[in-house]
Design an enzyme around this catalytic site. Structure first.
Site, PDB file in Angstrom:
ATOM      1  N   ALA A 257      -0.463  -1.291   7.235  1.00 24.62           N
ATOM      2  CA  ALA A 257      -1.952  -1.113   7.621  1.00 24.62           C
ATOM      3  C   ALA A 257      -1.966  -0.869   9.159  1.00 24.62           C
ATOM      4  O   ALA A 257      -3.195  -0.654   9.753  1.00 24.62           O
ATOM      5  CB  ALA A 257      -2.944  -2.099   7.266  1.00 24.62           C
ATOM      6  N   ALA A 258      -0.941  -0.554   9.713  1.00 23.85           N
ATOM      7  CA  ALA A 258      -1.192  -0.526  11.262  1.00 23.85           C
ATOM      8  C   ALA A 258      -1.781   0.963  11.440  1.00 23.85           C
ATOM      9  O   ALA A 258      -2.494   1.194  12.196  1.00 23.85           O
ATOM     10  CB  ALA A 258       0.109  -0.382  12.309  1.00 23.85           C
ATOM     11  N   GLY A 259      -1.161   1.969  10.546  1.00 27.46           N
ATOM     12  CA  GLY A 259      -1.522   3.377  10.302  1.00 27.46           C
ATOM     13  C   GLY A 259      -2.835   3.447  10.156  1.00 27.46           C
ATOM     14  O   GLY A 259      -3.725   4.184  10.684  1.00 27.46           O
ATOM     15  N   ASP A 260      -3.335   2.707   9.192  1.00 28.84           N
ATOM     16  CA  ASP A 260      -4.747   2.577   8.591  1.00 28.84           C
ATOM     17  C   ASP A 260      -5.567   2.125   9.803  1.00 28.84           C
ATOM     18  O   ASP A 260      -6.903   2.572   9.849  1.00 28.84           O
ATOM     19  CB  ASP A 260      -4.977   1.644   7.408  1.00 28.84           C
TER      20      ASP A 260
HETATM   21  O1  RIB Z   1      -0.908   1.530   4.392  1.00 29.72           O
HETATM   22  C1  RIB Z   1      -0.736   0.204   3.912  1.00 29.72           C
HETATM   23  C2  RIB Z   1      -1.165   0.311   2.485  1.00 29.72           C
HETATM   24  O2  RIB Z   1      -0.404   1.280   1.808  1.00 29.72           O
HETATM   25  C3  RIB Z   1      -0.935  -0.880   1.952  1.00 29.72           C
HETATM   26  O3  RIB Z   1      -2.214  -2.054   1.830  1.00 29.72           O
HETATM   27  C4  RIB Z   1      -0.598  -0.688   0.189  1.00 29.72           C
HETATM   28  O4  RIB Z   1      -1.653  -0.984  -0.566  1.00 29.72           O
HETATM   29  C5  RIB Z   1      -0.529   0.825   0.394  1.00 29.72           C
HETATM   30  O5  RIB Z   1      -1.497   1.545  -0.098  1.00 29.72           O
END
Ligand code: RIB
Length: 307
Positions: A257-260
């Site tokens: 989730a760093a990219g998110d």
């Molecule tokens: O970017 C990380 C995410 O990728 C995770 O939370 C997982 O669910 C996938 O969607």
């Protein structure tokens, strides 16, 4: 959600998953069975992660998604509401289970991710039509590629016709090229180095190749490109010039989730009027904090943690 509120509206369209995470010493090789350590069941999904990140950074956020009509789906909706996200269009379905991601995380914080899409694969163009008024009110619409691409084309068309800025995080990158119509609606795309190579045909190894990759992607109709390169930072362009904005050095515990977090924070920065460069600096800071913590949602910082 009231349009009269002052804060710009960020609409995230995308996936919601339950992440099944196991800490391991190393990621398993093909055919290898390994014994892991701690096991965690976490909230995740690239779309939901980005919505949570944008909300925790101070954005006014609505999320459009499909979850299963099951305990994981209900839990995700409850937790999103508790964050302050508008979940009017997080739609439960009886046709499929909530998406699941299996994530081993190694001792260096690296991971690999397998997603069983479940309900995410059922987010339809009709669902988007149902959310048309919301999407058309957005200042920024953000998407990823864990939901069907024709659905995202519909989102992009509605958003760009309404004058919203349209941002795509092209992950996970599909085997086939992205539709021209989608790319032409994009204000901004945020591939990592691998995704940038798949889109542009150029391996990003240095400044010259980063610039060429960005130019090739822009030639497909996208206005702005940010190539994220992990610990090396992020590349973009200002006029004719390549700009590299270094990331912050931290001890990584889990990069999930760093990219998110980067994408969610980036959209908030842009919605508040920051330049692309300053929005990247803001997003880098948020992403750097997230890699020092385990998990997806639980790793995403709140605005007050950014000093
Ligand atoms: O970017 C990380 C995410 O990728 C995770 O939370 C997982 O669910 C996938 O969607």
């Amino acid at each position: 959600m009231e349009k009269t509120e002052n804060r710009p509206l960020i609409v995230v369209v995308g996936s919601s998953n339950t992440d099944m995470v196991i800490k391991v010493d190393h990621l398993p090789r093909p055919g290898e069975t390994i014994i892991g350590h701690d096991f965690m069941t976490n909230q995740g999904g690239k779309g939901a992660n980005q919505a949570v990140a944008a909300c925790r950074m101070g954005g006014r956020v609505a999320f459009v998604a499909r979850v299963g009509d099951d305990s994981f789906g209900r839990q995700a909706i409850d937790m999103m509401r508790n964050e302050g996200i508008d979940t009017t269009f997080v739609l439960p379905t009886k046709q499929a289970a909530t998406g699941i991601a299996l994530i081993p995380v190694d001792s260096k914080g690296e991971n690999s991710i397998i997603v069983a899409s479940g309900a995410n694969a059922l987010l339809s163009e009709d669902d988007i039509e149902a959310a048309r008024t919301l999407i058309a009110q957005a200042d920024i619409v953000m998407m990823q590629l864990e939901t069907p691409i024709p659905t995202l084309v519909r989102v992009a068309r509605i958003a760009s016709e309404a004058g919203a800025r349209v941002v795509l995080n092209p992950a996970p990158f599909p085997p086939e090229p992205l539709p021209e119509e989608l790319l032409k609606c994009l204000t901004l795309i945020t591939p990592n180095e691998t995704e940038a190579a798949m889109m542009s045909g150029i391996e990003v190894t240095d400044d010259a190749s980063a610039l060429q990759a960005i130019r090739n992607i822009q030639a497909k109709g996208v206005q702005n490109v940010i190539v994220t390169a992990g610990s090396k930072g992020a590349f973009t362009t200002e006029g004719d010039r390549l700009v590299c904005i270094p990331s912050e050095r931290v001890q990584a515990v889990d990069t999930t989730a760093a990219g998110d977090t980067f994408c969610g924070a980036l959209c908030v920065g842009l919605s508040e009027g920051l330049t692309l460069g300053d929005a990247i600096r803001f997003a880098n800071h948020a992403a750097a904090i997230s890699v020092t913590r385990m998990g997806a949602w639980q790793s995403i910082p709140h605005r007050e943690e950014l000093t």
